[in-house]
Design an enzyme around this catalytic site. Structure first.
Site, short mmCIF file in Angstrom:
data_model
loop_
_atom_site.label_atom_id
_atom_site.label_comp_id
_atom_site.label_asym_id
_atom_site.label_seq_id
_atom_site.Cartn_x
_atom_site.Cartn_y
_atom_site.Cartn_z
N ASP A 33 47.57 40.22 -9.44
CA ASP A 33 46.69 41.39 -9.48
C ASP A 33 45.49 41.22 -8.55
OD1 ASP A 33 45.62 39.39 -11.09
OD2 ASP A 33 45.35 40.64 -12.86
N ASP A 48 40.60 36.16 -6.56
CA ASP A 48 39.14 36.18 -6.76
C ASP A 48 38.58 34.85 -6.23
OD1 ASP A 48 36.67 36.99 -7.77
OD2 ASP A 48 37.10 36.34 -9.80
N LYS A 57 39.21 39.69 -3.35
CA LYS A 57 37.74 39.60 -3.38
C LYS A 57 37.33 38.41 -2.51
CE LYS A 57 37.32 41.02 -8.28
NZ LYS A 57 36.80 40.54 -9.59
N PHE A 116 33.81 43.43 -11.51
CA PHE A 116 34.86 43.13 -12.48
C PHE A 116 35.64 44.40 -12.78
CE2 PHE A 116 36.98 42.15 -16.43
CZ PHE A 116 37.43 40.86 -16.18
N ARG A 128 44.82 46.84 -20.04
CA ARG A 128 45.88 46.65 -19.03
C ARG A 128 46.72 47.92 -18.89
NH1 ARG A 128 46.20 41.03 -17.98
NH2 ARG A 128 45.90 39.68 -19.76
P1 IMP Z 1 40.99 33.48 -9.44
O1 IMP Z 1 41.70 32.21 -9.86
O2 IMP Z 1 39.49 33.36 -9.64
O3 IMP Z 1 41.33 33.93 -8.05
O4 IMP Z 1 41.37 34.59 -10.44
C1 IMP Z 1 42.57 35.14 -10.47
C2 IMP Z 1 42.86 35.79 -11.79
O5 IMP Z 1 41.68 36.10 -12.55
C3 IMP Z 1 43.54 37.09 -11.54
O6 IMP Z 1 44.93 36.93 -11.44
C4 IMP Z 1 43.12 37.91 -12.73
O7 IMP Z 1 44.01 37.68 -13.79
C5 IMP Z 1 41.77 37.39 -13.10
N1 IMP Z 1 40.71 38.25 -12.51
C6 IMP Z 1 40.00 38.06 -11.38
N2 IMP Z 1 39.15 39.08 -11.14
C7 IMP Z 1 39.37 39.96 -12.15
C8 IMP Z 1 38.82 41.26 -12.45
O8 IMP Z 1 37.97 41.83 -11.74
N3 IMP Z 1 39.29 41.86 -13.58
C9 IMP Z 1 40.23 41.28 -14.39
N4 IMP Z 1 40.79 40.09 -14.14
C10 IMP Z 1 40.35 39.43 -13.02
MG MG Z 2 46.19 37.08 -13.18
#
Ligand code: IMP
Ligand code: MG
Length: 185
Positions: free
Chosen positions: A97, A100, A129, A151, A164
């Site tokens: 999805d 981040d 992001k 977020f 969701r």
């Molecule tokens: P990362 O490991 O920080 O890149 O985060 C990845 C995961 O965190 C994504 O697959 C999402 O499940 C969750 N995530 C990151 N940003 C958001 C957001 O804005 N809303 C909801 N879930 C998020």
């Molecule tokens: Mg995820």
């Protein structure tokens, strides 16, 4: 009034565009590529996307956990469900999805590289992001780039496992946080 980041129409257009681009990218692959859904967040995006890929593919999924249901990553990524397909010699498209911090996607890429000799790994995410990165992963196919790390919820993205099922994506506001924090399990 909620700030909508992707409406249903915009989601449909993004999914169609990415599906067409992946169809082109994968057209010469002999072995069916594996599309790997990162549960749970990617589920709606993944199920729409695979229908726009016009060739034989194999569908599988993994489940990761890093967020403890709240607003920020714990950075502690765990694999809750492994992929059941032998990825050796195949092109793998990881579908998530959001990328981040990049820690989850980096974990996935490392997992595939350590466990299998995949032909190549492509990264596809509905949102990127880039300004939140801790781990420097590249998103090959993206629905929308978010310069401001807001977020988001809806269309697979959750706050505390809720929201969701909303068919579009919007920014979670402080009053929403208070409302959903008040919901009993
Ligand atoms: P990362 O490991 O920080 O890149 O985060 C990845 C995961 O965190 C994504 O697959 C999402 O499940 C969750 N995530 C990151 N940003 C958001 C957001 O804005 N809303 C909801 N879930 C998020
Ligand atoms: Mg995820």
């Amino acid at each position: 009034m909620a700030e909508i980041v992707l409406s249903q129409e915009e989601i449909a257009a993004a999914v169609k565009r990415i599906g067409a681009a992946l169809t082109e990218e994968l057209k010469d692959e002999k072995k069916p590529p594996v599309f790997l859904c990162v549960m749970k967040g990617a589920m709606p995006f993944y199920s729409d996307l695979i229908k726009c890929v016009e060739r034989d593919i194999i569908c599988d999924y993994v489940q990761l956990s890093s967020y403890e249901g709240g607003l920020s990553t714990t950075g502690n990524v765990r694999l809750q469900r492994e992929c059941q397909t032998d990825l050796t010699g195949r092109t793998v498209v990881i579908v998530d999805d959001v990328v981040d911090s990049g820690l989850s996607m980096q974990f996935m890429v490392n997992y595939i590289n350590e466990k299998y000799a995949a032909k190549r790994v492509l990264v596809c995410a509905l949102f990127d992001k880039p300004n939140s990165r801790i781990s420097d992963v590249k998103v090959d196919y993206c629905g929308k780039i978010l310069e401001e790390p807001k977020f988001l919820v809806g269309y697979g993205l959750d706050y505390k496992q809720l929201l969701r099922n909303v068919p579009y994506v919007y920014v979670l506001e402080p009053e929403d946080v208070a409302k959903y924090d008040a919901i009993e399990d």
